[in-house]
Design an enzyme around this catalytic site. Sequence first.
Site: not given
Ligand code: KIV
Length: 284
Positions: A120, A122, A189
């Site tokens: 993942k 951002e 989010e």
């Molecule tokens: O780092 C994390 O835990 C996250 C979540 C809050 C979605 O990205």
Amino acid sequence: MNSPPTPSTVTLRTITKMARERRPFACLTCYDATTARWLERAGVHVLLVGDTAAEMVLGLPSTIHMPLDVLIALTAGVKRGAPRTLVMADMPFMSYQVSQDEALRNAGRFMTEGLADVVKIEADASHAPLVERMARAGVPICGHVGSKPQQAGLTGGYSSAGRTPSEAARVVEDAVALERAGAVMLLVEAVPESVTSRILEETSVPLIGIGAGPACHGQVLVLQDLLGITERPPVFAEPLAQMGHQLQKVAEEWVRRVSERIVTGHRFEVRVEGAASAVRPSIR
Ligand code: KIV
């Protein structure tokens, strides 16, 4: 206690099918193998090894302090604890921003060393070329849009997103651009539900929400917030237990027992020399 059901393996295909069939999937953050084992037994579909580990595990001031090597090692631990669960790893601050080459190399490390199934980042629409390159290389990417904690330095703290018409349009555009570039999943989010609805209308990959309303295909929370062991959980994270108090009580009881020399459990007896077998019995 009832024995937990044996979960079947959850893959990206499973999650995509659940999203298409509108069967909600559950996701929680997780940072270690022991907890991962219990979460897999509980039937949690996706475990996110988030950069929130910076705060939850290392006690650092914010997610931007998460060291890359540590997060890769934690990810591998989670996958070893929950081999049948889809494990998603967060790329920490500055592990994908400096150059595409570095980003690709680090994403690859999450998959090879960290055993991650999905990585993942951002991201916004400007990351589309990076996502495209990662997808070409075979890295399954989840694009995290809306509120982006790694940007907190720019806004003065963690905040919501998409609350004005222009901001809302930008969040939706980001989601669309990332899917077009090849993201296999999206996470949104802290946005109004109207923004979530528009993302759902305009994209087709599974959408995980956190503070984004119930319509998302999947929901995620930081496990410690759900267990009630964080000091200041975000406003959208309602704890389902108060395990901080329970933990404290157990530890207080341990302190009491130790001070009163109450030590229970097995006691080792002295063996007669040469009488027992040379093989040492296991203590576990
Ligand atoms: O780092 C994390 O835990 C996250 C979540 C809050 C979605 O990205």
